[in-house]
Design a protein around this motif. Sequence first.
Motif, mmCIF file in Angstrom:
data_model
loop_
_atom_site.group_PDB
_atom_site.id
_atom_site.type_symbol
_atom_site.label_atom_id
_atom_site.label_comp_id
_atom_site.label_asym_id
_atom_site.label_seq_id
_atom_site.Cartn_x
_atom_site.Cartn_y
_atom_site.Cartn_z
ATOM 1 N N UNK A 186 -32.915 -20.516 3.732
ATOM 2 C CA UNK A 186 -31.756 -20.246 2.881
ATOM 3 C C UNK A 186 -31.806 -18.841 2.281
ATOM 4 N N UNK A 187 -33.059 -18.374 1.981
ATOM 5 C CA UNK A 187 -33.192 -17.052 1.373
ATOM 6 C C UNK A 187 -32.662 -15.984 2.318
ATOM 7 N N UNK A 188 -33.010 -16.126 3.605
ATOM 8 C CA UNK A 188 -32.528 -15.164 4.591
ATOM 9 C C UNK A 188 -31.012 -15.225 4.715
ATOM 10 N N UNK A 198 -31.739 -5.562 9.331
ATOM 11 C CA UNK A 198 -33.120 -5.770 9.755
ATOM 12 C C UNK A 198 -34.192 -5.146 8.873
ATOM 13 N N UNK A 199 -34.259 -3.791 8.821
ATOM 14 C CA UNK A 199 -35.336 -3.156 8.060
ATOM 15 C C UNK A 199 -35.303 -3.526 6.576
ATOM 16 N N UNK A 204 -37.336 -5.921 1.704
ATOM 17 C CA UNK A 204 -36.968 -6.532 0.431
ATOM 18 C C UNK A 204 -37.304 -8.007 0.363
ATOM 19 N N UNK A 205 -37.251 -8.699 1.494
ATOM 20 C CA UNK A 205 -37.432 -10.152 1.463
ATOM 21 C C UNK A 205 -38.760 -10.555 2.096
ATOM 22 N N UNK A 206 -38.932 -10.185 3.373
ATOM 23 C CA UNK A 206 -40.065 -10.732 4.107
ATOM 24 C C UNK A 206 -41.397 -10.281 3.512
ATOM 25 N N UNK A 207 -41.574 -8.965 3.385
ATOM 26 C CA UNK A 207 -42.870 -8.483 2.914
ATOM 27 C C UNK A 207 -43.202 -8.950 1.497
#
Lengths: 291, 433, 274
Positions: A186-188, A198-199, A204-207
């Motif tokens: 859901x966050x994505x 993408x970047x 901001x989210x994945x790392x």
Amino acid sequence: MTYTQRRSAAGLFFLAPYAFSFIAFILLPIIVSLCLSVMQFDMTAPHSVKFVGAHNYQEAWKDDYFWQALRATFGYVVLMVPGLIVTALGMALGLHGMARGRNTVRALLFLPGMLNVAVTGILWQWFYNGEFGLFNFVLKHLGLNAAPWLSEKSYAMPSIVIMSLWWSLGGTSIVLLAALQQIPKQIFEAALLDGATGPALLNRITLPLLRPVLLFVVVTNTIAGFQVFGQPFLLTRGGPELSTRGLVQYIYETAFNNYRLGYGAAMSWMLFAIVAVFALVQYSFLRRSTS
Amino acid sequence: MSIKASLGLLFLFALILGFGRTDFQCRSVGGHRSVTLNFWNGFTGPDGRIMLGLVRRFNEAHPDIQVSMQRMDWATYYNKLMVAAVDGRGPEVFVLQSSSLPRMRRAGFVSNVTDLYQGANAVPVSDFDDQVIDQVRYGSDYAGVPLDIWPFGLYCNADMLRQAGFVDSHGQVRAPKDREEFLKAARVMQHMGPDGHPDVWGYALTNWRMNYQSILPQFDGHYFSDDGKADLTNPGNIAALKFLQSLNEGQRLIPPPENGLGWVGYRQKKVAMVIDGIFMVGDLQRLEDFNYVGFPIPTLGNHPGTMAESHVLCVRSGLDSVQQAAARQFLRFLSDNSIDWAKAGQVPARKSVRNTPEFKAMPVQSAFAQQIPTMKYLPKSTIIFELNIELDLAVEKVIRGRATPLEALKVANEHVQAFLDRDKNERTGVDAL
Amino acid sequence: MNAVLKKVNSVFMSLVAAVFLSPIVLMILTSFKPEAEVLNPASVVPKHWTLANYQYLLGWSEEAPFGRWLLNSFFIATSVTLLVVLFSSMAAFAITRLRVPGGNFVLGIIVASMMVPGQLFLVPLYLMLSRLHWLDTPAALIIPATAGGFGVFMLSQFMRAIPEAIEEAALIDGCTPMGLYLNVSLPLCAPALATLGIFTFVGSWNDFLGPLVFMDSVRNYTLPVGIALYQSSYYTEYGLTLATSVLATSPLVLVFMAFQRQIVESMSSTGLKD
């Protein structure tokens, strides 16, 4: 009892089984080795065991082989740890992005990690063999120059790192993949609705969400890197000219081939101090940079 | 497949394999045994199998004694032996390499078996060569029984040697005799590849340090002076190292240096001659279309000679009298029957066993055994491991052209002297050597 | 990600997988070669296929057969895995979710303990196991293995990565600590638990020093250790060594496949699967 008290009591209950095992089988031996490090303790000279204070530490400080082994260890860590983290993160993201066949590819990546290190060593020793090995055979057929994989100082450590990457990349990748999979989808979706690309998603989210697991991966691999033993030992026995003999191999030889347990223990504690400094730096850096 | 199903399948697999065999237990040979002996050694692989056969024969012949053998690779073996010894629960009988006997003995872990060499049923001292029995002799005491001898020798590819014209008057391939012939053989059997780099080599080094040590006696080299000081820079040591250096630098007779490379090349028929220990013969026996032959090392120095070591059978100290008697019976049995052991790629230590037609029919073993009168053991020292590491480094530096023989040996000598001094200061043992 | 990128990614990952796989394919093919042929890089596929290496390994029975070692390995690795996952997840839960007093300090000690080279523990551990009369029993390989810090550290970091909102929601619903552990933390960490399980299983399965030093009877060896007895200490019989490795590793691959399935199932049940 207040809620906090009840929670603490429950916490102790949950901690107890592990704590018991930890104290008995890790903490006690650690204390023993700390005592050993201030003693002259040779297993083959039981009558000359005695307390010597900081003597073993002083000896290490003056021991050329200790510093040489430390240099070799650093050489391995500097190449291996960043290389492993970057490629493993790439692999994990790649696996995560696969619509089909992800499980198969993950299994194949992890397959080398399931071989024991002795077999891996024998296999790669043959690959790397300068005159009669597989890699140089292929290189010659492609019209290229043969490489002195394990016999030149400048080649040996990178060759060891390549084998180590092959051997351990899958394991680190699947840890990072598990962390990626744990991020709620859901966050994505929310971010994508906000127009993130993408970047930006990665930054901001994945790392940030990966931060605790990334910290774990960096710290454990740094520890493992500083303790490297099997891979160089099996490929080069520490050569050429001891340039790939790491500290743990030297400690092992001191403690179990020369039976000088006291000196081996002292060097182990010096290694511990170095690793601890590195881990602390990494810890505070990863905490700060992402918070 | 669910996790339960696959685990179940594995379990079933294990059960079928585990219990579907009639030979599950081989230990129950005739009732209750009154003495149990644990026998540890580093014989894995084919030689372990032969040793196990001997143990089984002993157990069958001695209904009151149960010997159970445990084996593991040598490196782990010494670790475990030492750790178990510290705890006082080591094996009753075990094998040591002769070079590590001095240290294990100083640890107080090895008991004397002097009585085994005395009395009516003795293992006769005269059945051993002097330098062999010397390995276990401490004053008037004996610390064990030498089981075998492993000399180093020259392995050749017989076909290549024949092609190069090394054939005697009976049409048999023969060895290069001396330095000149050896160099000629190495040169003639080298074959140039299309890229101007040889694709077949006449000679290659295997383990550099051991290659060096195995020709050292020919140059009258040694390690320590008579008064117990490190003496690595003696003329013999330098001459032997210069010889190895010349193979690479002046004459291009060996492949670019890489440790352990020679044996792989030899097996691939890309190297015609290598020097290695007798224990390697087992590797060749499995190669079906490989025509190998073993010879004494040619006289490269002043006279014939090579290095040797032995496996020594030892008994732990602190056994009761029943165990001691049983252990002696077992040692005697292994020593008397060491012809079986020779098949594993070893040379028996007993002269009488070597004189049997059975041993003489083993071509490589008996060829290498010709060197026994001229072979030399490493010195009886408690710092052999440290010494070997220093020699490794010195030989490597010279072969790679990073130092002259004198420079390299000088550095090694300083280090070895420091080890000797430390050994003297730190390690005062049960008794001096 | 758009469709083209996805395609490129899939192709690339498959290529990487092929590169990783090739040495293993080579290993399996070589194990079917006669010894005279093994080191020839010119022919990857055996010219003469032979089962000799496998026959040698499976047909030789001394004190213990292959099956007994397989059974030992399986029992030990399974026990270690179950205990490590249980103990580590409980400890990690206590430290990160129940915020036991001094929890972070405890975690620091645990991580620090991983930095001491383990080789030195061998002697004290041996003496301890000897006093406990655990030598030559599976307990010597199972119980001390539960003390490692890797699992606690790993699961702590994974539990920290769970958004706190989920936990707070559960607490508002009146969840007890046990309920929180069983119904929230464990399911949410399922991929991590399975991954830790795999690592532990593989590590225990491939442990060499432990079985050799702590076991006295060959019957009590584990499979990789027992099967290694067929190899000479002096020279490498390549075909035999590689066949050994194929035999010792294939049960692991089976277990890994089962675990992997478990990860997928657990994720679909928690609704995290994408």
